[in-house]
Design a protein around this motif. Structure first.
Motif, PDB file in Angstrom:
ATOM      1  N   ASP A 263       1.035 -22.946   0.576  1.00 58.65           N
ATOM      2  CA  ASP A 263       1.450 -21.786   1.372  1.00 58.65           C
ATOM      3  C   ASP A 263       0.202 -21.137   1.979  1.00 58.65           C
ATOM      4  O   ASP A 263      -0.564 -20.466   1.291  1.00 58.65           O
ATOM      5  CB  ASP A 263       2.205 -20.792   0.487  1.00 58.65           C
ATOM      6  N   GLN A 264      -0.012 -21.340   3.283  1.00 59.75           N
ATOM      7  CA  GLN A 264      -1.195 -20.832   3.961  1.00 59.75           C
ATOM      8  C   GLN A 264      -0.904 -19.601   4.825  1.00 59.75           C
ATOM      9  O   GLN A 264      -1.735 -19.211   5.653  1.00 59.75           O
ATOM     10  CB  GLN A 264      -1.791 -21.934   4.843  1.00 59.75           C
ATOM     11  N   ARG A 265       0.258 -19.005   4.657  1.00 59.32           N
ATOM     12  CA  ARG A 265       0.589 -17.830   5.449  1.00 59.32           C
ATOM     13  C   ARG A 265      -0.307 -16.646   5.057  1.00 59.32           C
ATOM     14  O   ARG A 265      -0.671 -16.496   3.886  1.00 59.32           O
ATOM     15  CB  ARG A 265       2.061 -17.447   5.228  1.00 59.32           C
ATOM     16  N   PRO A 266      -0.677 -15.798   6.041  1.00 59.50           N
ATOM     17  CA  PRO A 266      -1.489 -14.617   5.718  1.00 59.50           C
ATOM     18  C   PRO A 266      -0.779 -13.716   4.715  1.00 59.50           C
ATOM     19  O   PRO A 266       0.453 -13.571   4.746  1.00 59.50           O
ATOM     20  CB  PRO A 266      -1.650 -13.918   7.075  1.00 59.50           C
ATOM     21  N   VAL A 267      -1.542 -13.129   3.817  1.00 60.16           N
ATOM     22  CA  VAL A 267      -0.979 -12.240   2.807  1.00 60.16           C
ATOM     23  C   VAL A 267      -0.667 -10.882   3.438  1.00 60.16           C
ATOM     24  O   VAL A 267      -1.523 -10.296   4.108  1.00 60.16           O
ATOM     25  CB  VAL A 267      -1.963 -12.055   1.633  1.00 60.16           C
ATOM     26  N   GLU A 268       0.558 -10.411   3.256  1.00 63.02           N
ATOM     27  CA  GLU A 268       0.925  -9.083   3.742  1.00 63.02           C
ATOM     28  C   GLU A 268       0.411  -8.051   2.746  1.00 63.02           C
ATOM     29  O   GLU A 268       0.848  -8.005   1.600  1.00 63.02           O
ATOM     30  CB  GLU A 268       2.440  -8.974   3.899  1.00 63.02           C
ATOM     31  N   ARG A 269      -0.529  -7.229   3.195  1.00 58.16           N
ATOM     32  CA  ARG A 269      -1.178  -6.296   2.280  1.00 58.16           C
ATOM     33  C   ARG A 269      -1.021  -4.850   2.728  1.00 58.16           C
ATOM     34  O   ARG A 269      -0.811  -4.574   3.906  1.00 58.16           O
ATOM     35  CB  ARG A 269      -2.668  -6.642   2.152  1.00 58.16           C
ATOM     36  N   GLU A 270      -1.159  -3.975   1.770  1.00 59.47           N
ATOM     37  CA  GLU A 270      -1.085  -2.540   2.015  1.00 59.47           C
ATOM     38  C   GLU A 270      -1.897  -1.831   0.942  1.00 59.47           C
ATOM     39  O   GLU A 270      -2.467  -2.475   0.053  1.00 59.47           O
ATOM     40  CB  GLU A 270       0.374  -2.070   1.973  1.00 59.47           C
ATOM     41  N   ALA A 271      -1.985  -0.524   1.023  1.00 55.40           N
ATOM     42  CA  ALA A 271      -2.686   0.249  -0.004  1.00 55.40           C
ATOM     43  C   ALA A 271      -1.838   0.283  -1.273  1.00 55.40           C
ATOM     44  O   ALA A 271      -0.696   0.735  -1.253  1.00 55.40           O
ATOM     45  CB  ALA A 271      -2.964   1.659   0.500  1.00 55.40           C
ATOM     46  N   VAL A 272      -2.399  -0.208  -2.367  1.00 53.55           N
ATOM     47  CA  VAL A 272      -1.661  -0.332  -3.626  1.00 53.55           C
ATOM     48  C   VAL A 272      -2.416   0.393  -4.739  1.00 53.55           C
ATOM     49  O   VAL A 272      -3.637   0.238  -4.871  1.00 53.55           O
ATOM     50  CB  VAL A 272      -1.470  -1.817  -4.004  1.00 53.55           C
ATOM     51  N   ASN A 273      -1.691   1.148  -5.532  1.00 53.92           N
ATOM     52  CA  ASN A 273      -2.263   1.787  -6.715  1.00 53.92           C
ATOM     53  C   ASN A 273      -2.298   0.754  -7.839  1.00 53.92           C
ATOM     54  O   ASN A 273      -1.249   0.357  -8.358  1.00 53.92           O
ATOM     55  CB  ASN A 273      -1.422   2.999  -7.115  1.00 53.92           C
ATOM     56  N   ILE A 274      -3.492   0.314  -8.214  1.00 51.23           N
ATOM     57  CA  ILE A 274      -3.606  -0.752  -9.202  1.00 51.23           C
ATOM     58  C   ILE A 274      -3.059  -0.329 -10.558  1.00 51.23           C
ATOM     59  O   ILE A 274      -2.571  -1.159 -11.341  1.00 51.23           O
ATOM     60  CB  ILE A 274      -5.070  -1.222  -9.330  1.00 51.23           C
ATOM     61  N   HIS A 275      -3.071   0.966 -10.859  1.00 52.49           N
ATOM     62  CA  HIS A 275      -2.558   1.429 -12.144  1.00 52.49           C
ATOM     63  C   HIS A 275      -1.039   1.313 -12.216  1.00 52.49           C
ATOM     64  O   HIS A 275      -0.478   1.072 -13.290  1.00 52.49           O
ATOM     65  CB  HIS A 275      -3.007   2.866 -12.405  1.00 52.49           C
ATOM     66  N   VAL A 276      -0.371   1.445 -11.067  1.00 52.56           N
ATOM     67  CA  VAL A 276       1.081   1.215 -11.025  1.00 52.56           C
ATOM     68  C   VAL A 276       1.370  -0.253 -11.326  1.00 52.56           C
ATOM     69  O   VAL A 276       2.311  -0.577 -12.062  1.00 52.56           O
ATOM     70  CB  VAL A 276       1.651   1.622  -9.654  1.00 52.56           C
ATOM     71  N   VAL A 277       0.552  -1.140 -10.760  1.00 50.20           N
ATOM     72  CA  VAL A 277       0.708  -2.572 -11.013  1.00 50.20           C
ATOM     73  C   VAL A 277       0.516  -2.889 -12.494  1.00 50.20           C
ATOM     74  O   VAL A 277       1.319  -3.591 -13.115  1.00 50.20           O
ATOM     75  CB  VAL A 277      -0.297  -3.376 -10.160  1.00 50.20           C
ATOM     76  N   LEU A 278      -0.556  -2.356 -13.088  1.00 50.30           N
ATOM     77  CA  LEU A 278      -0.855  -2.652 -14.488  1.00 50.30           C
ATOM     78  C   LEU A 278       0.201  -2.077 -15.429  1.00 50.30           C
ATOM     79  O   LEU A 278       0.545  -2.704 -16.446  1.00 50.30           O
ATOM     80  CB  LEU A 278      -2.242  -2.115 -14.844  1.00 50.30           C
ATOM     81  N   ASP A 279       0.722  -0.900 -15.112  1.00 52.60           N
ATOM     82  CA  ASP A 279       1.791  -0.319 -15.940  1.00 52.60           C
ATOM     83  C   ASP A 279       3.040  -1.193 -15.903  1.00 52.60           C
ATOM     84  O   ASP A 279       3.711  -1.379 -16.931  1.00 52.60           O
ATOM     85  CB  ASP A 279       2.117   1.097 -15.452  1.00 52.60           C
ATOM     86  N   ARG A 280       3.356  -1.718 -14.727  1.00 55.31           N
ATOM     87  CA  ARG A 280       4.521  -2.602 -14.622  1.00 55.31           C
ATOM     88  C   ARG A 280       4.301  -3.883 -15.412  1.00 55.31           C
ATOM     89  O   ARG A 280       5.192  -4.355 -16.122  1.00 55.31           O
ATOM     90  CB  ARG A 280       4.785  -2.927 -13.149  1.00 55.31           C
ATOM     91  N   VAL A 281       3.096  -4.450 -15.298  1.00 55.45           N
ATOM     92  CA  VAL A 281       2.763  -5.668 -16.043  1.00 55.45           C
ATOM     93  C   VAL A 281       2.856  -5.411 -17.541  1.00 55.45           C
ATOM     94  O   VAL A 281       3.402  -6.231 -18.298  1.00 55.45           O
ATOM     95  CB  VAL A 281       1.345  -6.155 -15.658  1.00 55.45           C
ATOM     96  N   LYS A 282       2.361  -4.282 -17.974  1.00 56.75           N
ATOM     97  CA  LYS A 282       2.398  -3.950 -19.400  1.00 56.75           C
ATOM     98  C   LYS A 282       3.833  -3.853 -19.904  1.00 56.75           C
ATOM     99  O   LYS A 282       4.172  -4.380 -20.972  1.00 56.75           O
ATOM    100  CB  LYS A 282       1.669  -2.631 -19.625  1.00 56.75           C
ATOM    101  N   LYS A 283       4.711  -3.197 -19.139  1.00 55.16           N
ATOM    102  CA  LYS A 283       6.112  -3.062 -19.550  1.00 55.16           C
ATOM    103  C   LYS A 283       6.806  -4.419 -19.596  1.00 55.16           C
ATOM    104  O   LYS A 283       7.579  -4.708 -20.523  1.00 55.16           O
ATOM    105  CB  LYS A 283       6.834  -2.113 -18.598  1.00 55.16           C
ATOM    106  N   LEU A 284       6.549  -5.260 -18.589  1.00 50.95           N
ATOM    107  CA  LEU A 284       7.149  -6.599 -18.584  1.00 50.95           C
ATOM    108  C   LEU A 284       6.666  -7.417 -19.778  1.00 50.95           C
ATOM    109  O   LEU A 284       7.457  -8.101 -20.437  1.00 50.95           O
ATOM    110  CB  LEU A 284       6.795  -7.320 -17.282  1.00 50.95           C
TER     111      LEU A 284
END
Length: 368
Positions: free
Chosen positions: A199-220
């Motif tokens: 998959d060589q499509r460009p990554v769709e990116r935006e401003a992301v709060n990394i702590h929101v990501v880590l909290d979700r990962v922790k809960k999962l």
């Protein structure tokens, strides 16, 4: 009227500010071997403040008999700069795996004083290894495309034939037809995982709060496989947003946390620590661009497991490399690809007492 621009007097230049802006540790040693000045990166490197450094001799900061001490003496005696490459200065105070290029030069107007600059080789080596990881990920791209076309179609025919045979064979032989279908399904799942690399499509990116990501990962993780593991957090609350795809970051860190959870299964007091920090000074050239991107956002997944076998450390992020009995060796390769697609770097650091996967990413210039 004189329109010529006013030139600054060199004596007015704030040299301490200039030194602090440099990305390498720099200290000044007086004739008695004491540290008399240090820039910001020296404070970070030696894990102590400039005020504390100024009260110590260089011999207390480095291993006994370190070649760095001899270089300082040479620069002082010859009144000329000297340097040496790949000097190991590892010790319990500043950590293991500390390999540096050393530059020592006498200071004019200060008898016996020497300026010492340390360029940490691990950073440069990590950049080299990261490019190797990306090349390895790209090498599996063509293989994934070929397998998708040339292997999956015949497998479908094999699976269909096995299902037809299952209805006309004896009970003893039916176990064999089921084995055929199960194994073809397993191969198809492996190929599906490999096709992600194509998959060589460009990554769709935006401003992301990394702590929101880590909290979700922790809960999962706690819900799926980490209910017996203690999760710790060491977050920098002032960390800026990261320029990234949130779903892909969840995939990356969930994979790293799952690996960590498997590593601490047999360890008493299993623990996984998620940490974030701002580390200025790391810059890398992103493929397809002539500009160097700053990577100050550091996100770490740490565990107290036994670590990675030494023999696979250097190729840990290559496809099909694994220490697991039933592992495919694609999980960390995919993580490296996704981080590379974001213009970032991932590295493994095994200290003996702690296993660390360190991800470094660019910040977002967008506001939420």
């Amino acid at each position: 009227m004189n329109d010529k621009p006013r030139r600054s007097n060199p004596k007015d230049v704030p040299y301490q500010l200039m030194l602090s802006a440099l990305p390498h540790p720099i200290v000044m040693i007086d004739r008695d071997g004491y540290v008399v000045a240090a820039n910001d990166m020296a404070e970070f490197f030696f894990q102590t403040s400039a005020a504390v450094l100024a009260k110590q001799k260089l011999t207390t900061l480095l291993p006994f008999g370190s070649p760095v001490l001899a270089l300082v003496d040479q620069a002082r005696e010859r009144l000329a700069p000297v340097n040496e490459y790949r000097v190991d200065i590892s010790n319990p105070r500043i950590g293991i795996d500390k390999v540096v290029d050393v530059y020592a030069a006498p200071v004019q107007d200060r008898t016996g004083a020497v300026t010492l600059m340390l360029q940490e080789r691990t950073i440069a080596d990590k950049m080299d290894r990261q490019l190797t990881h990306r090349d390895s990920a790209r090498s599996v791209t063509g293989l994934a495309s070929m397998l998708g076309h040339e292997v999956k179609n015949p497998l479908s025919g094999i699976r269909g034939a096995a299902q037809l045979l299952e209805s006309s064979v004896s009970d003893d032989d039916r176990a064999l037809t089921r084995l055929i279908t199960d194994e073809t399904d397993r191969i198809v799942r492996l190929i599906d995982r490999m096709e992600v690399f194509s998959d060589q499509r460009p990554v769709e990116r935006e401003a992301v709060n990394i702590h929101v990501v880590l909290d979700r990962v922790k809960k999962l993780a706690q819900a799926e496989f980490g209910d017996r593991i203690h999760f710790g957090e060491q977050y920098d609350p002032s960390l800026p947003f990261v320029h990234a795809n949130q779903d892909q970051l969840v995939q990356v860190f969930l994979n790293l946390v799952k690996n960590a959870a498997e590593a601490v299964l047999e360890v008493p007091g299993p623990e996984i620590v998620l940490s974030t920090a701002f580390r200025p000074g790391i810059r890398i050239q992103v493929p397809g661009s002539t500009e160097k991107t700053s990577l100050p956002l550091e996100i770490c997944v740490k565990d107290n497991g036994p670590g990675i076998p030494k023999e696979i450390e250097d190729c840990l992020f290559d496809p099909f490399v694994t220490s697991k009995t039933n592992g495919s060796g694609l999980g960390l390769a995919l993580v490296a690809k996704l981080i590379g697609d974001h213009g970032g770097v991932i590295e493994y650091d095994g200290t003996g007492r702690q296993t660390i996967f360190r991800v470094m990413l660019p910040p977002s210039d967008m506001e939420l």
